[in-house]
Design an enzyme around this catalytic site. Structure first.
Site, PDB file in Angstrom:
ATOM      1  N   THR A 153       0.961  -1.255  -0.108  1.00 53.59           N
ATOM      2  CA  THR A 153       0.050  -0.104  -0.173  1.00 53.59           C
ATOM      3  C   THR A 153       0.949   1.260  -0.173  1.00 53.59           C
ATOM      4  O   THR A 153       0.942   1.969   0.842  1.00 53.59           O
ATOM      5  CB  THR A 153      -1.031  -0.039   1.335  1.00 53.59           C
ATOM      6  OG1 THR A 153      -0.083  -0.112   2.355  1.00 53.59           O
ATOM      7  CG2 THR A 153      -1.833  -0.880   1.146  1.00 53.59           C
ATOM      8  N   LEU A 205      -0.466   4.863   0.971  1.00 55.00           N
ATOM      9  CA  LEU A 205      -1.645   4.612   1.401  1.00 55.00           C
ATOM     10  C   LEU A 205      -1.674   4.014   2.826  1.00 55.00           C
ATOM     11  O   LEU A 205      -0.823   2.907   2.841  1.00 55.00           O
ATOM     12  CB  LEU A 205      -2.735   3.930   0.644  1.00 55.00           C
ATOM     13  CG  LEU A 205      -3.138   4.752  -0.807  1.00 55.00           C
ATOM     14  CD1 LEU A 205      -3.592   3.678  -1.619  1.00 55.00           C
ATOM     15  CD2 LEU A 205      -3.898   5.845  -0.595  1.00 55.00           C
ATOM     16  N   ASP A 241      17.340  -4.316  21.034  1.00 59.90           N
ATOM     17  CA  ASP A 241      16.299  -3.764  19.977  1.00 59.90           C
ATOM     18  C   ASP A 241      14.976  -4.337  19.658  1.00 59.90           C
ATOM     19  O   ASP A 241      14.857  -5.477  19.379  1.00 59.90           O
ATOM     20  CB  ASP A 241      17.010  -4.164  18.537  1.00 59.90           C
ATOM     21  CG  ASP A 241      16.529  -3.830  17.497  1.00 59.90           C
ATOM     22  OD1 ASP A 241      15.385  -2.923  17.407  1.00 59.90           O
ATOM     23  OD2 ASP A 241      16.872  -4.067  16.342  1.00 59.90           O
ATOM     24  N   GLU A 254       7.913  -2.464  13.244  1.00 58.74           N
ATOM     25  CA  GLU A 254       9.258  -2.002  12.634  1.00 58.74           C
ATOM     26  C   GLU A 254      10.147  -2.751  11.791  1.00 58.74           C
ATOM     27  O   GLU A 254      10.846  -2.628  10.902  1.00 58.74           O
ATOM     28  CB  GLU A 254       9.973  -1.040  13.597  1.00 58.74           C
ATOM     29  CG  GLU A 254      10.768  -0.156  13.117  1.00 58.74           C
ATOM     30  CD  GLU A 254      12.480  -0.556  13.253  1.00 58.74           C
ATOM     31  OE1 GLU A 254      13.340   0.135  12.869  1.00 58.74           O
ATOM     32  OE2 GLU A 254      12.670  -1.853  13.543  1.00 58.74           O
ATOM     33  N   GLU A 255      10.339  -4.144  12.387  1.00 54.39           N
ATOM     34  CA  GLU A 255      11.489  -4.781  11.755  1.00 54.39           C
ATOM     35  C   GLU A 255      11.298  -5.364  10.523  1.00 54.39           C
ATOM     36  O   GLU A 255      12.161  -5.672   9.591  1.00 54.39           O
ATOM     37  CB  GLU A 255      11.618  -5.924  12.942  1.00 54.39           C
ATOM     38  CG  GLU A 255      11.962  -5.892  14.321  1.00 54.39           C
ATOM     39  CD  GLU A 255      13.774  -5.028  14.163  1.00 54.39           C
ATOM     40  OE1 GLU A 255      14.170  -5.032  13.097  1.00 54.39           O
ATOM     41  OE2 GLU A 255      14.124  -4.857  15.395  1.00 54.39           O
ATOM     42  N   GLU A 261       2.689   3.822   8.038  1.00 48.49           N
ATOM     43  CA  GLU A 261       1.189   3.695   8.130  1.00 48.49           C
ATOM     44  C   GLU A 261       0.725   4.803   8.680  1.00 48.49           C
ATOM     45  O   GLU A 261      -0.208   5.721   8.346  1.00 48.49           O
ATOM     46  CB  GLU A 261       0.840   2.493   8.251  1.00 48.49           C
ATOM     47  CG  GLU A 261       1.207   1.355   7.613  1.00 48.49           C
ATOM     48  CD  GLU A 261       1.341   1.497   6.042  1.00 48.49           C
ATOM     49  OE1 GLU A 261       0.167   1.893   5.313  1.00 48.49           O
ATOM     50  OE2 GLU A 261       2.326   1.409   5.516  1.00 48.49           O
ATOM     51  N   GLU A 277       1.303   8.136   6.635  1.00 46.23           N
ATOM     52  CA  GLU A 277       0.492   8.039   5.712  1.00 46.23           C
ATOM     53  C   GLU A 277      -1.187   8.419   5.915  1.00 46.23           C
ATOM     54  O   GLU A 277      -1.779   9.217   5.384  1.00 46.23           O
ATOM     55  CB  GLU A 277       0.496   6.750   4.887  1.00 46.23           C
ATOM     56  CG  GLU A 277       1.761   6.712   4.535  1.00 46.23           C
ATOM     57  CD  GLU A 277       2.372   4.949   3.722  1.00 46.23           C
ATOM     58  OE1 GLU A 277       3.108   4.941   2.871  1.00 46.23           O
ATOM     59  OE2 GLU A 277       1.376   4.408   4.096  1.00 46.23           O
ATOM     60  N   ASP A 295      15.222   4.318  19.700  1.00 47.18           N
ATOM     61  CA  ASP A 295      14.830   2.850  19.353  1.00 47.18           C
ATOM     62  C   ASP A 295      15.777   2.075  20.069  1.00 47.18           C
ATOM     63  O   ASP A 295      15.187   1.536  21.378  1.00 47.18           O
ATOM     64  CB  ASP A 295      15.232   2.727  17.816  1.00 47.18           C
ATOM     65  CG  ASP A 295      15.128   1.211  17.242  1.00 47.18           C
ATOM     66  OD1 ASP A 295      15.028   0.383  18.033  1.00 47.18           O
ATOM     67  OD2 ASP A 295      15.256   1.008  15.903  1.00 47.18           O
ATOM     68  N   HIS A 354      19.508  -9.065  16.528  1.00 41.96           N
ATOM     69  CA  HIS A 354      18.491  -9.687  15.777  1.00 41.96           C
ATOM     70  C   HIS A 354      18.650 -11.513  16.049  1.00 41.96           C
ATOM     71  O   HIS A 354      18.183 -12.111  15.053  1.00 41.96           O
ATOM     72  CB  HIS A 354      18.440  -9.411  14.460  1.00 41.96           C
ATOM     73  CG  HIS A 354      18.007  -8.102  13.918  1.00 41.96           C
ATOM     74  ND1 HIS A 354      17.607  -7.810  12.674  1.00 41.96           N
ATOM     75  CD2 HIS A 354      17.827  -6.970  14.845  1.00 41.96           C
ATOM     76  CE1 HIS A 354      17.231  -6.416  12.842  1.00 41.96           C
ATOM     77  NE2 HIS A 354      17.043  -6.056  14.026  1.00 41.96           N
TER      78      HIS A 354
END
Lengths: 746, 746
Positions: B257, B260, B373, B411-412, B420, B423, B440, B557
């Site tokens: 999207t 949007l 994180d 976020e990852e 979003e 937007e 973060d 991670h």
């Protein structure tokens, strides 16, 4: 001086002020004097004074001065009008706070005065199209009258059999090509139905090598043709040799510098990369010559909708003429050139919120003398600035917000001056502009006001038009006359005048509406067009208005659009000019001075609901068949309506607190900005407003959706139905986003 | 209630108030009480109170709670953290004014728990890559630990000879292809040098069918490899089986999207139209397995820059292994799915300017337990909201402006929740947001603050960091430690800490900086990296800081990024967390409460001048050779500097008048908006800020110009030099436009 140092200094000042305030609080001392200014609302007596002082003689003399010589963009006549504007706006007694010129280096297109464009019938007939319009007054004899031409038509030589292509729409060429092979032909078309440049753009794919365009007497003269007694100087109608000049580009703004202000060092695209201009030569001619050409055409008779006012049958063409095999030959010598064009800018500084702008503008350049287009509007603007300027110089008024006046250059070539201005000052104007008022042609005719605007401005336009007498009337208002001529029934307000929408790019409002998303108004006095039969005789009797089916006033873009023409046939006594000046000035003062901006968002909601309902009626069934839901758009539109109520109910109690008033005014000012999407219409230059962008579908609903739907319905392709869904999401998100700007701020 | 009616009611109220004011004016009565609020500046004693109350134990317990289970986006563990945030922010004693969840339906990519991805050496060797990281604590045994994988790698089966392609940069594959035919091979690459997804995108044109990626101990562990005594749980280093997960897309935001908000009914592009994701399967593995594969490779030795820390020579590959002709086989079963991801939003309403927002955010989702994180940042955010929330609930404080807290989801997978959000609320956020603060990963290490921001915010960051003690210190400030570790010499300020630029899209600041043009800050505590030799021993002695060449903290991670890891190796005692909470909170309060926004535009001008000077040095000669003048850019930059002085000199005398303060604050707030151009970078999703957009040229100058110049210099094409000229015009116009927003408003 670094801000850090200022900060330290200020801290001391603030501390001192804090102590003073504390002192005031404790000791019951006086409120600061600026509180009076901050809380001041519009002064109705001042508006009355303004209305009383707007004067017909001043407007008439403005027009006489402005139309003294032809003032096509960048010519010496244009420079003369620049000097006029500067002199008036810098006048010590009636001028503005400041005025200056602002220049852009813009891409224009002119015929070669030493080598005029020629259209001839070769071989036997040996007819040559006239190169100048016939002189009836000394105005047409002025050597500065530019030869009729199509700006941005390429130079070139074309020769071929003539064919008649009606209005040069895609469907016209399609239909014609079913009878004739158009390769190598020259098409003659009449104005109307398609954009100027489109008549050549649509022709090229069929192999047409050149296009002529003329104004049929049916479309401009209510059928009249004879200059012995029917046309100017005997009436307002176009003489047989009259030719509508014009710009034949599709996009607005300087064509070489899209999205960049056209300054000297600015990057320019290669001219061959310009899109939306004629790929083949095109030349406008008068109906005097068109009559000879069309009535000589061979071939089958064209259909009845293609027939004009000539006393002969309009045939398709043999191709070419009936008895001969003569070719038509076009020799076009137009030259493109980068020239300096000036906007003249003037300002009245605001007293309380100088960082809020109301902008009022009109272009200054004409094709020839331009008495109506644009100097009627410029005369009105000069009268407004004279009256306001004097009040400022006398010290009896200073607007709450700043007023900026723009006298735009090179509008006729594609709204260039205003577009470059918005490109150069994009951020500042977006952030601070309350509204833009455009009065280009102030008076087309004297029957009724015509206004187009964002619906939130309907209210202030109505309010102002109720306070101004209709031209020559003492008991009927501009509003009443307007309502009589053009009205609709609103669910909230009942029968009200019909306000138009700014969906096109017909004048300098385009960049403000579509590129910047600024709430805008375009207005003029105009014809009596849509008379209901019952009212017809009564109105004729009472108002004696000019009634016509002309596309536009007949001298439009010809050498006959002169002071003589305007003062005799368009607005004798300049009373319609006066009514426009009063109405526009009234709106201007209200926008500049009202404590709370006179925007009504409920009226916006009403139109959005109309648009939604139309979309539901026209599209819902097929959308559902393609698994596209209109539900979110419906929710967004509903929420938009709801938020308005929420947002403004709590207004009254806070009205005095300056930051609370400012907060609500910011919500109102920025409402239209929330409808912008810079990526939604990649093929339409600078069109970003998802509610008002231009549409070819001809439906009174969301334009992106309407156009995408028409395309998908026609092609049936899945990828086109995807675009329908995309545009539905775009408009839903825009309305939802706009609604959220109207809601409680946190 | 229509606005018209409200208008009438209000008119009456205003009249009444007008009379009251007139009365006050005449009778010397008291100033309205709200004047005190309006004129109030930041309260330094309140900041001191805030700093005193930020507590390490609370942060530690926040982290313990948040990292109790893995909380990858949209998993039950994620929902648990949603509930934690809501419970904290809705707490009656320490909560915010309001908190709620906001959901988006976003496109994610997961491995199949029932059908794990497999990488095997086929035929003779029969080695299989491990599917789970080795457990050293119970954390790694949690069944919710997701198998290491490359999000957005396509599912698929690839088989081929292995080759070693260094970091998978274009130049790496180019060099490798000069020795080997890469068609049908599988490339093993190490992290670093190129984006994750780029390693596969760059490979595909050479016919590579699959890519492996691992973390070389050289790049992450300062060369250490053994889990018997060198790696976690013996140190902070990555154990041999540790694997860096990650998102392998290039663009941020929901991929289906673009532009949007991803709501249920929103149009979604077909997944095959997504750009910037791997076209071939790619899978991350641990160095334990990479060691076996790489050390078995045949072929020529790779160049020395390609060698890592393994005790063998890294060969290109035969292709394939030395003695055998074994293939490597990849069986990837990733699945894309649209799932519901929640942002949690919380607000403290502003008292005087509720329509001005300071936004503070961090993501909530992790790959596994995510202690560093992102939960280090979330723990800090919760401590800030606890202290501020309590002051609000106790009635001892309410900020002048509204504060919005965002706990972003997903976020990852590509900064999805924050993107979003921007937007959906584009217009509102653009119009009202003062600044965005992103924390973060709050603590990478405990050596020094690292902050990146728009230069106008340098001043407030310095101010706040001077008022906070460095972790565990009582006489050294965060500012002093920062200046010691990373500094530069400013022409105005002398030696100061080096503030970074937000040119990338490494965390949730991206949409705020690049898409919205909001002045932003990203900050954390971090490593000691660039020690000057002279200071080295001294600093080691005094601070005993962790010094490393690791790309990032080694558990990044992996399943080892746990509370145990964070509390033992990253920030024992949580003193660095505390320092970050104090610094970020101090900045937040100053942005929310200062009467005049603490923005210093001169610092912006300094950086623009730096950029300009670099451009002149690097490019001017060649620009002139191509007839492109840098003059206008120079003028614009000079004018920008000049306007700042003009704009703020007159500040002090007006400081008390609320609308004048607001005007100047609007100029400051909107400065970065003036640098946006939504069309300048069509190939970079949502990058619109012409000063800070990402650049591949690696020059500290205007990014569009730098990239265009590099391209033109390399190709020599006229059309590429045209693009250089275009980008020079774009940045010149942006700077000129920004300068005009700083000038006197009219």
């Amino acid at each position: 001086m670094p801000v850090l140092m200022i900060g330290v200094l200020c801290a001391a000042v603030v501390l001192a002020i804090g102590i003073v305030i504390g002192h005031f609080g404790i000791n019951n001392s006086s409120a600061p004097s600026w509180l009076n200014d901050v809380a001041k609302d519009v002064d109705e007596s001042l508006i009355e004074k303004f209305l009383a002082e707007v004067d017909t003689i001043h407007i008439q003399e403005n027009l006489r001065e402005l139309t003294d010589v032809p003032h096509m963009a960048t010519t010496p006549g244009d420079e003369k009008t620049v000097q006029t504007m500067l002199r008036r706006w810098q006048d010590a007694d009636t001028g503005l706070d400041d005025a200056w010129r602002e220049e852009y280096n813009v891409y224009l297109s002119f015929p070669d005065p030493n080598n005029p464009n020629k259209v001839t019938v070769a071989n036997t007939v040996q007819h040559s199209i006239r190169e100048r319009e016939k002189a009836y007054t000394s105005d047409q004899d002025d050597p500065e009258v530019v030869q009729p031409y199509a700006a941005y038509s390429p130079a070139g030589h074309a020769k071929g059999k003539l064919v008649y292509a009606n209005q040069g729409k895609p469907s016209d060429y399609e239909q014609l090509s079913q009878t004739l092979n158009l390769t190598g032909t020259i098409a003659i078309t009449r104005y109307g139905g398609a954009g100027r440049g489109a008549k050549a753009i649509n022709a090229a794919p069929y192999g047409v090598v050149g296009v002529l365009v003329y104004t049929d007497p049916l479309d401009i003269n209510d059928g009249l043709m004879s200059d012995t007694n029917e046309t100017y100087p005997h009436s307002w109608y176009m003489p047989p040799s009259g030719v509508e000049r014009g710009s034949f580009n599709r996009d607005f703004g300087d064509l070489l510098t899209p999205y960049l202000a056209a300054k000297e060092e600015t990057y320019r695209i290669p001219p061959e990369n310009i899109v939306g201009i004629p790929p083949i030569p095109i030349q406008p001619i008068g109906f005097e010559d068109a009559y000879i050409l069309i009535c000589a055409l061979g071939g089958d008779a064209a259909p009845s909708e293609w027939q004009g006012a000539f006393n002969c049958t309009y045939n398709y063409g043999g191709p070419g003429f009936k008895p001969t095999s003569d070719d038509v030959k076009m020799d076009i010598y137009n030259k493109e050139v980068i020239k300096n064009s000036a906007n003249v800018m003037g300002v009245i500084r605001g007293s309380v919120e100088p960082d809020r702008y109301v902008i009022y503008g009109n272009h200054r350049d004409s094709w020839v003398h331009g008495a109506i287009d644009p100097s009627s509007g410029t005369s009105v603007m000069l009268e407004i600035t004279r009256v306001l300027g004097r009040m400022v110089k006398q010290g009896i008024w200073r607007p709450r917000r700043s007023i900026i006046f723009g006298s735009w250059g090179a509008e006729e070539f594609g709204l260039i001056g205003s577009a470059e201005y918005t490109e150069q000052y994009f951020a500042k104007l977006s952030e601070r502009t309350i509204a833009y008022i455009n009065v280009d042609i102030a008076v087309f005719a004297n029957a009724t006001l015509r206004a187009s605007a964002m619906p939130s401005l309907q209210n202030v336009i109505f309010k102002a038009s109720k306070e101004v007498n209709a031209p020559g009337e003492s008991s009927t208002s501009v509003y009443e006359a307007w309502k009589l001529h053009s009205n609709r029934t609103s669910p909230t307000h009942g029968v009200i005048p019909r306000l138009g929408y700014l969906t096109g790019a017909g004048s300098d409002y385009a960049a403000f509406v579509h590129y910047l998303g600024i709430s805008s108004i375009d207005m003029s006095y105009t014809y009596d067009r849509v008379i209901k039969l019952l009212w017809c005789i009564l109105i004729l009797f009472i108002y004696n208005n000019l009634k016509t089916n002309a596309r536009i006033y007949p001298a439009y873009h010809t050498a006959y659009d002169t002071f003589d023409y305007a003062s005799k046939y368009i607005d004798p006594g300049f009373v319609s000019h006066q009514a426009v000046a009063r109405t526009a000035g009234n709106i201007l003062i209200r926008l500049a001075d009202s404590l709370l901006l006179p925007f009504n968002c409920s009226d916006y909601a009403e139109i959005l609901e109309d648009y939604l309902n139309t979309a539901v009626t026209l599209y819902q069934q097929q959308l559902e068949a393609h698994k596209i839901s209109i539900g979110k758009c419906k929710t967004a539109t509903d929420v938009f309506g709801d938020k308005i109520t929420l947002s403004h109910l709590s207004l009254c109690v806070f009205i005095l607190r300056p930051l609370k008033v400012r907060r609500i005014n910011d919500q109102l000012m920025l409402l239209d900005r929330a409808f912008l999407d810079p990526l939604a219409f990649p093929d339409k230059y600078a069109f970003r407003h998802v509610i008002w962008t231009s549409s070819s579908a001809g439906k009174a609903t969301f334009p992106g959706l309407a156009d995408a739907f028409a395309q998908a319905e026609s092609s049936g392709l899945d990828s086109d139905w995807d675009k329908v869904h995309y545009h539905l999401s775009v408009v839903s998100q825009a309305i939802e986003g706009a609604a959220s700007t109207l809601a409680d701020v946190i």
